[in-house]
Design a protein around this motif. Structure first.
Motif, PDB file in Angstrom:
ATOM      1  N   ASP A 231       0.824  -1.205   0.000  1.00 17.60           N
ATOM      2  CA  ASP A 231       0.000   0.000   0.000  1.00 17.60           C
ATOM      3  C   ASP A 231       0.860   1.257   0.000  1.00 17.60           C
ATOM      4  OD1 ASP A 231      -2.476  -1.340   0.002  1.00 17.60           O
ATOM      5  OD2 ASP A 231      -2.347  -1.680   2.150  1.00 17.60           O
ATOM      6  N   LEU A 232       1.950   1.236  -0.745  1.00 16.74           N
ATOM      7  CA  LEU A 232       2.846   2.387  -0.835  1.00 16.74           C
ATOM      8  C   LEU A 232       2.243   3.416  -1.788  1.00 16.74           C
ATOM      9  CD1 LEU A 232       6.172   0.362  -1.141  1.00 16.74           C
ATOM     10  CD2 LEU A 232       5.179   1.365   0.922  1.00 16.74           C
ATOM     11  N   THR A 233       2.270   4.693  -1.384  1.00 15.17           N
ATOM     12  CA  THR A 233       1.589   5.734  -2.146  1.00 15.17           C
ATOM     13  C   THR A 233       2.495   6.867  -2.616  1.00 15.17           C
ATOM     14  OG1 THR A 233       1.013   6.851  -0.072  1.00 15.17           O
ATOM     15  CG2 THR A 233      -0.597   5.306  -0.962  1.00 15.17           C
ATOM     16  N   ASP A 234       3.628   7.105  -1.951  1.00 17.55           N
ATOM     17  CA  ASP A 234       4.464   8.271  -2.254  1.00 17.55           C
ATOM     18  C   ASP A 234       5.570   7.871  -3.231  1.00 17.55           C
ATOM     19  OD1 ASP A 234       5.836  10.619  -2.339  1.00 17.55           O
ATOM     20  OD2 ASP A 234       5.923  10.909  -0.169  1.00 17.55           O
ATOM     21  N   LEU A 235       5.322   8.049  -4.526  1.00 10.10           N
ATOM     22  CA  LEU A 235       6.282   7.629  -5.543  1.00 10.10           C
ATOM     23  C   LEU A 235       7.541   8.484  -5.504  1.00 10.10           C
ATOM     24  CD1 LEU A 235       7.051   5.943  -8.007  1.00 10.10           C
ATOM     25  CD2 LEU A 235       5.777   7.571  -9.428  1.00 10.10           C
ATOM     26  N   GLN A 236       7.395   9.784  -5.351  1.00 12.08           N
ATOM     27  CA  GLN A 236       8.550  10.676  -5.379  1.00 12.08           C
ATOM     28  C   GLN A 236       9.538  10.359  -4.260  1.00 12.08           C
ATOM     29  OE1 GLN A 236       5.519  11.473  -6.130  1.00 12.08           O
ATOM     30  NE2 GLN A 236       5.425  12.981  -7.778  1.00 12.08           N
ATOM     31  N   SER A 237       9.037  10.122  -3.044  1.00  3.97           N
ATOM     32  CA  SER A 237       9.929   9.796  -1.929  1.00  3.97           C
ATOM     33  C   SER A 237      10.572   8.429  -2.113  1.00  3.97           C
ATOM     34  CB  SER A 237       9.145   9.828  -0.610  1.00  3.97           C
ATOM     35  OG  SER A 237       8.626  11.112  -0.370  1.00  3.97           O
ATOM     36  N   MET A 238       9.831   7.500  -2.678  1.00  2.00           N
ATOM     37  CA  MET A 238      10.361   6.149  -2.857  1.00  2.00           C
ATOM     38  C   MET A 238      11.519   6.136  -3.851  1.00  2.00           C
ATOM     39  SD  MET A 238      10.347   2.977  -2.067  1.00  2.00           S
ATOM     40  CE  MET A 238       8.900   2.965  -0.999  1.00  2.00           C
ATOM     41  N   VAL A 239      11.361   6.779  -5.000  1.00  2.00           N
ATOM     42  CA  VAL A 239      12.433   6.755  -5.996  1.00  2.00           C
ATOM     43  C   VAL A 239      13.640   7.568  -5.517  1.00  2.00           C
ATOM     44  CG1 VAL A 239      10.885   6.347  -7.940  1.00  2.00           C
ATOM     45  CG2 VAL A 239      11.407   8.693  -7.257  1.00  2.00           C
ATOM     46  N   ALA A 240      13.401   8.567  -4.688  1.00  2.00           N
ATOM     47  CA  ALA A 240      14.532   9.332  -4.146  1.00  2.00           C
ATOM     48  C   ALA A 240      15.395   8.463  -3.240  1.00  2.00           C
ATOM     49  CB  ALA A 240      14.012  10.551  -3.381  1.00  2.00           C
ATOM     50  N   SER A 241      14.781   7.581  -2.456  1.00  2.07           N
ATOM     51  CA  SER A 241      15.546   6.674  -1.600  1.00  2.07           C
ATOM     52  C   SER A 241      16.196   5.555  -2.409  1.00  2.07           C
ATOM     53  CB  SER A 241      14.632   6.081  -0.523  1.00  2.07           C
ATOM     54  OG  SER A 241      14.132   7.086   0.328  1.00  2.07           O
ATOM     55  N   LEU A 242      15.473   5.034  -3.387  1.00  4.39           N
ATOM     56  CA  LEU A 242      16.019   3.946  -4.208  1.00  4.39           C
ATOM     57  C   LEU A 242      17.216   4.406  -5.028  1.00  4.39           C
ATOM     58  CD1 LEU A 242      12.696   2.318  -5.492  1.00  4.39           C
ATOM     59  CD2 LEU A 242      14.246   1.404  -3.758  1.00  4.39           C
TER      60      LEU A 242
END
Length: 654
Positions: A231-242
């Motif tokens: 249920d992950l919703t924040d794409l911008q934060s996720m790709v910044a960490s990845l």
């Protein structure tokens, strides 16, 4: 023969089988080894092979390995005979169907050299453990005893948290698919430094903080990461960490709400330049080129998903009007219309819908008797009569269709609908409560959704809905739940009865005024004649057509009937498919009798339209050749996806 055999370890406890807490990984491993029966016939050491093993006091370990040329004592079995018992699929000692090659190897090893089967052997032998669907809830510290463990698969269990200090430091692959893990924080306390693949798909990961736990500080050597169907919703934060994971080459994020935004794939590819495979699809050089520079403006993109629902033709509808008797002067005059409803998730954050084409109606159960379409009573009465009698011309059908289309977007009650000029007063609260009980529950939306319907259309062999609606949603977590559940599509028939209204007679002063005017006119004419004046020439006027008073009709609340209802599966949209297109088939609703009546009515229409021409012959319907068309409706739901960085910035830049 096997009944006489006796295991030398029957009275001894299995090594390491002290009863640990149930639901642990080590307990599941031991239970699996127990089911392999490695110390029971035909495995292990017993009366079936006791002469092959002498006391260890005067024989070395190498001498304990039996030789093929050894003579077998009477009453014992050879190694080949024992191996045949575990290899044959018809043997009662054969392995179960879900056993793997490793289980087969252990059983054969227990026959060839049973003295090797010890705790020390197991802890140093296993490099891979697969404990799948064993109701495991706890990763216990006994896992640290497996000194060479590199792969640990704990999928389809009931694990909510993982104590990372209990994970062997030699792990390279860790799979926890299908558990109940709500956060990765527990894994980051003491993660295995050499881990290369982490699988956390189909869990309950939720919240923007999850992006903090997928950085190189915790997983410096990670090559493959699967976080799909959470249920992950924040794409911008996720790709910044990845982006900090320099060795990451394979990534799975599909099935999360964040993957529903139109620019998901483009932003992920442009943010992770080293990525080779995204959601099991190879990243092509053309994709990298099309989305180049999108990550520089990623924070400006609105987080919303867009769907376009299209409803095409309805086929196989039963023409119910041919079954009704012809109305008399007292009525009732019957009108039928048909439409399609579907439910879609309600957006709590943004607007519910955006109209992109023909207007749609939102169906909300309400006892309101407000006007939806205003038509002149004369048109309604005559058109309905002509439709029932069978003399409806193409012009009348076109006018009916245009009147329905003029209704536009409005709220519609499922217990009240189109009314004529004469309106009925609002009902009392008690009457409204009774009316609500009569609502077909199939016409009500499921919780958390809104019901939409197409424009009402008259009957035809093929009813064109021509419906298109765009849904823009920002609350992505409920959207995922809706896609997993699917949408319900319903074909509804609406029947409205109209009755003529007799108006009370009202005295009008026009007659008195008219009489007085005529007397004055005659008096003036006499005066002219007496004075010898010439009569003026009479003016010839075109006679005016006598105005007919419009007939007023009183309409009953519409009678709704569900003709067909079915579920459209939308899960492929969540799994990465851009389009779901289907033809909902609700089976046969037409009958031979109704089709014959429809054919007879249509033949009357043909004779009426072509009076001078020779009417075309209409083939009769024979029972042996009767194959009615099933009731179907065409439904298409598309997930909007951007094809380039330019398109994404043009459509979704805030």
């Amino acid at each position: 023969m096997e009944a006489s055999y006796k295991s030398e370890s029957e009275s001894e406890a299995w090594p390491g089988t002290q009863r640990p807490g149930t639901g642990t990984v080590s307990a599941a491993v031991r239970e699996h080894l127990r089911k392999l029966c490695l110390r029971e016939f035909p495995c292990g050491a017993g009366s079936w092979n006791k002469s092959r093993f002498l006391p260890q006091t005067w024989r070395t370990w190498r001498e304990l390995v039996p030789k093929e040329e050894d003579v077998v004592s009477p009453g014992e079995e050879t190694v080949e005979a024992l191996l045949g018992l575990v290899r044959s699929p018809h043997s009662p000692w054969a392995l179960l169907n879900d056993s793997n090659a490793e289980d087969s190897f252990l059983r054969e090893l227990a026959i060839r050299n049973p003295l090797m089967i010890t705790d020390t052997f197991f802890y140093s032998y296993f490099r891979s453990l697969r404990v799948v669907d064993k109701e495991v809830t706890l990763v216990d510290k006994d896992l640290l005893k497996f000194l060479k463990l590199e792969e640990l698969v704990l999928s389809a269990n009931r694990i909510k948290e993982v104590d990372a200090t209990n994970l062997p430091p030699t792990l390279k692959v860790l799979e926890l698919y299908g558990n109940e893990i709500s956060s990765m924080e527990c894994l980051c306390a003491h993660p295995p430094a050499g881990l290369q693949h982490l699988g956390l798909g189909h869990n309950k990961l939720l919240g923007p903080l999850e992006s903090l736990y997928v950085t190189a500080d915790h997983w410096p050597n990670l090559v493959s990461l699967d976080l799909g169907f959470n249920d992950l919703t924040d794409l911008q934060s996720m790709v910044a960490s990845l982006r900090t994971l320099r060795h990451l080459r394979l990534l799975v994020l599909q099935g999360n709400p964040l993957a529903l935004v139109p620019y998901y794939r483009g932003l992920t590819i442009d943010s992770l330049a080293q990525l080779c495979v995204l959601d099991d699809i190879t990243v092509s050089p053309n994709e990298k080129h099309l989305f180049r520079g999108l990550s520089l403006n990623g924070d400006l993109l609105a987080q919303e998903a867009q769907f376009v629902v299209t409803i095409g033709n309805i086929r196989g509808v039963l023409d119910t009007s041919v079954l009704d008797p012809e109305p008399g002067p007292e009525g009732p005059f019957v009108a039928y219309s048909y439409y399609v409803t579907y439910d879609f998730v309600r957006d709590e954050e943004g607007e519910a819908v955006e109209d992109t084409g023909e207007l749609a109606e939102i169906v909300k159960p309400s006892p309101s008797s407000e006007l939806l379409v205003e038509e002149s009573p004369e048109e309604v009465g005559e058109d309905v009569i002509k439709d029932i009698v069978g003399g409806v011309t193409e012009e009348v059908e076109g006018s009916l269709e245009s009147e329905v289309e003029e209704s536009g977007e409005s709220e519609l009650s499922v217990i009240s609908g189109p009314s004529t000029v004469l309106q009925t007063p609002r009902a009392s609260a008690e009457e409204l409560a009774k009316l609500r009980l009569r609502i077909d529950p199939r016409l009500c939306p499921s919780p958390g959704t809104v019901l939409f319907n197409t424009t009402h259309k008259p009957w035809a062999e093929v009813i064109p809905c021509g419906y298109e609606m765009q849904h823009s949603l920002r609350d992505l977590v409920p959207l995922k739940a809706f896609l997993l559940a699917g949408t319900t599509v319903t074909i509804v028939e609406e029947k409205i009865l109209s009755w003529p209204v007799v108006l009370p007679a009202v005295d009008s002063p026009l007659s008195a005024k008219r009489g007085k005017g005529e007397k004055d006119k005659k008096g003036k004419e006499k005066d002219r004649k007496g004075q010898g004046e010439k009569e003026p020439a009479k003016e010839w006027k075109v006679p005016k057509k006598k105005k007919e008073l419009p007939k007023e009709l009183r309409q009953d609340p519409p009678i709704l009937q569900v003709l067909g209802r079915g579920l459209v599966i939308l899960e492929p949209l969540l799994a990465g498919e851009p389009l779901v297109s289907t033809v909902c088939n609700f089976g046969m609703v037409r009958t031979l009798t109704s089709d014959r009546l429809t054919l007879a009515r249509d033949s009357k229409k043909i004779k009426k339209v072509a009076k001078k021409e020779k009417p075309k012959a209409v083939n009769p319907i024979y029972e042996s050749d009767y194959h009615p068309e099933p009731l179907t409706v065409e439904v298409q739901i598309q997930l909007n996806q951007c094809r380039s960085a330019e398109e994404a910035l043009r459509m979704f830049a805030v």
